[in-house]
Design an enzyme around this catalytic site. Structure first.
Site, PDB file in Angstrom:
ATOM      1  N   CYS A 166      79.335  73.037  34.468  1.00  0.00           N
ATOM      2  CA  CYS A 166      78.735  72.619  35.744  1.00  0.00           C
ATOM      3  C   CYS A 166      79.819  72.414  36.796  1.00  0.00           C
ATOM      4  CB  CYS A 166      77.920  71.350  35.553  1.00  0.00           C
ATOM      5  SG  CYS A 166      76.586  71.504  34.341  1.00  0.00           S
ATOM      6  N   ASP A 167      80.906  71.769  36.417  1.00  0.00           N
ATOM      7  CA  ASP A 167      82.028  71.597  37.334  1.00  0.00           C
ATOM      8  C   ASP A 167      82.619  72.940  37.738  1.00  0.00           C
ATOM      9  OD1 ASP A 167      82.170  68.823  37.701  1.00  0.00           O
ATOM     10  OD2 ASP A 167      83.277  68.535  35.847  1.00  0.00           O
ATOM     11  N   LEU A 168      82.882  73.783  36.757  1.00  0.00           N
ATOM     12  CA  LEU A 168      83.544  75.056  37.035  1.00  0.00           C
ATOM     13  C   LEU A 168      82.678  75.948  37.926  1.00  0.00           C
ATOM     14  CD1 LEU A 168      84.978  75.747  33.467  1.00  0.00           C
ATOM     15  CD2 LEU A 168      86.284  75.099  35.497  1.00  0.00           C
TER      16      LEU A 168
END
Length: 413
Positions: free
Chosen positions: A181-183
């Site tokens: 999700c961050d990436l």
């Protein structure tokens, strides 16, 4: 852009003020840096980016920086400035006035009291492209809630389709082994910033980009969401199987597991003939992809014992010779030493300012005219404070020493 000469790259001449930390924001700004932008990373004196302490492993170079931090912070210069100090906030506003792009991931409204929210920065830099990354966005009932990758993987539905089915040993929801999700939010932030840059080039107008981890991951439910929205099929956990295409999973051979990724009817016919089950390709239940999906249990019940008689290397070799997609599950050390990865130049060796070697994974796209560059290794916290304040803001030595003594700025942790 003032200060140092612009590096080569498609984004050369652009300055990025990086007020983000951890991963989504730094991943975005690292990409911008790889493509030639100047990135000034602002960190808290005495603390630095949270990920500097997310170990082990740590670098044994005196900085004690975690390997985690190294993955997302090359091609940046680090300045340590106390944002909570009015003098520090004023310095950062001066950086913002020179910046083409600002990236931040503070809580909604958290930068307003420092005069660093979008409205304040726009007032001093009208054409700024300002990207805010939060867990849930600037609007909605959860806008003030903090968001972390693990939480978003669960809330977004991703974990409902990841893992073994209920009722099987080890069944239940499972997070992905990377902070996806961050990436992915970092990638969407980069795409959005580049789109905003093109708009600014045409119109001279900047804009605010409001990006949420939850929105990003929900948008990436892709075929699984479409299966529900357009077909009424509730997605479920299938382990390594595919919800629509069969066979598309791992199989146990006599000496280990292999991956089989059959994507169409032609490949299915070839594969079944190869393993001695060619007659099944004409079975009405299995001849077309839709039938194989509906009748997957019957098909797999025949295939598994046959594949189990093969040696893994021999079946993989036979598939490769036939041009069929198949392979093994590599561990990280194996894939980083794979001849294909070596040929593509994905692993880069860099040196920090003190000569400490670090390895990083490079930018994957190969731009024929303006390739990504690897100019500076991930910096120590605050190691560029003096040089950047002098080169960008024009502060003299006496003023820098005064700010150092007051604790407003710092050099290295």
């Amino acid at each position: 852009m003032t200060g140092e000469a612009s590096p080569a790259g498609p984004l050369a001449g652009l300055r990025v003020l990086d007020l983000s930390r951890v991963l989504a924001g730094p991943w975005c700004t690292q990409i911008l840096g790889d493509l030639g932008a100047e990135v000034i990373k602002v960190e808290q004196p005495g603390q630095g980016d949270d990920t500097r302490r997310w170990g082990p492993p740590f670098l044994d170079d005196g900085s004690n920086d975690a390997a985690y931090y190294l993955c997302a912070n090359r091609n940046k210069r680090s300045v340590a400035i106390d944002l909570a100090d009015p003098q520090g906030a004023a310095l950062i506003r001066r950086f913002a006035e020179t910046a083409d792009i600002v990236v931040e991931n503070f809580r909604v409204g958290g930068l307003a009291k420092y005069g660093l929210d979008y409205a304040s920065v726009k007032a001093i830099r009208p054409d700024v492209i300002y990207c805010s990354i939060t867990g849930f966005g600037q609007t909605g009932p959860m806008r003030n809630t903090g968001g972390y990758d693990f939480l978003i993987q669960g809330m977004s539905g991703l974990m409902s389709v990841t893992g073994l089915p209920d009722g099987e040993p080890g069944g239940g929801p499972m997070k992905v082994g990377l902070p996806v999700c961050d990436l992915q939010t970092g990638l969407y932030a980069t795409v959005s910033i580049l789109a905003a840059l093109n708009h600014r080039n045409r119109t001279g107008e900047g804009q605010h980009i409001d990006l949420a981890l939850l929105d990003t991951q929900v948008s990436l439910l892709a075929n699984q969401a479409s299966n529900w929205m357009n077909g009424g099929m509730v997605p479920r956990r299938l382990g390594n199987q595919h919800p629509n295409t069969v066979p598309y999973q791992d199989f146990a051979c006599a000496d280990g597991n292999i991956l089989v990724a059959i994507g169409n009817d032609r490949q299915f016919r070839q594969f079944m003939a190869m393993i001695g089950l060619g007659a099944l390709a004409d079975d009405p239940r299995f001849a077309a992809s839709g039938g194989r999906s509906v009748n997957r249990d019957a098909l797999l019940g025949v295939m598994r014992p046959v594949i189990a008689q093969w040696k893994a290397a021999e079946l993989i070799a036979a598939m490769q010779a036939a041009g069929l997609p198949g392979g093994k599950v590599n561990e990280i050390p194996e894939v980083l030493e794979h001849p294909q990865i070596e040929a593509r130049g994905l692993v880069h060796e860099m040196e920090r300012s003190d000569g400490t070697p670090v390895k990083v994974l490079g930018f994957p796209a190969k731009l024929s005219a303006t390739p990504a560059t690897y100019r500076t290794a991930p910096p120590r916290s605050g190691e560029d404070t003096r040089a950047v304040l002098t080169g960008v803001l024009g502060l003299d030595a006496a003023e820098i020493e005064r700010l150092m003594a007051a604790g407003v700025i710092a050099e290295r942790l």
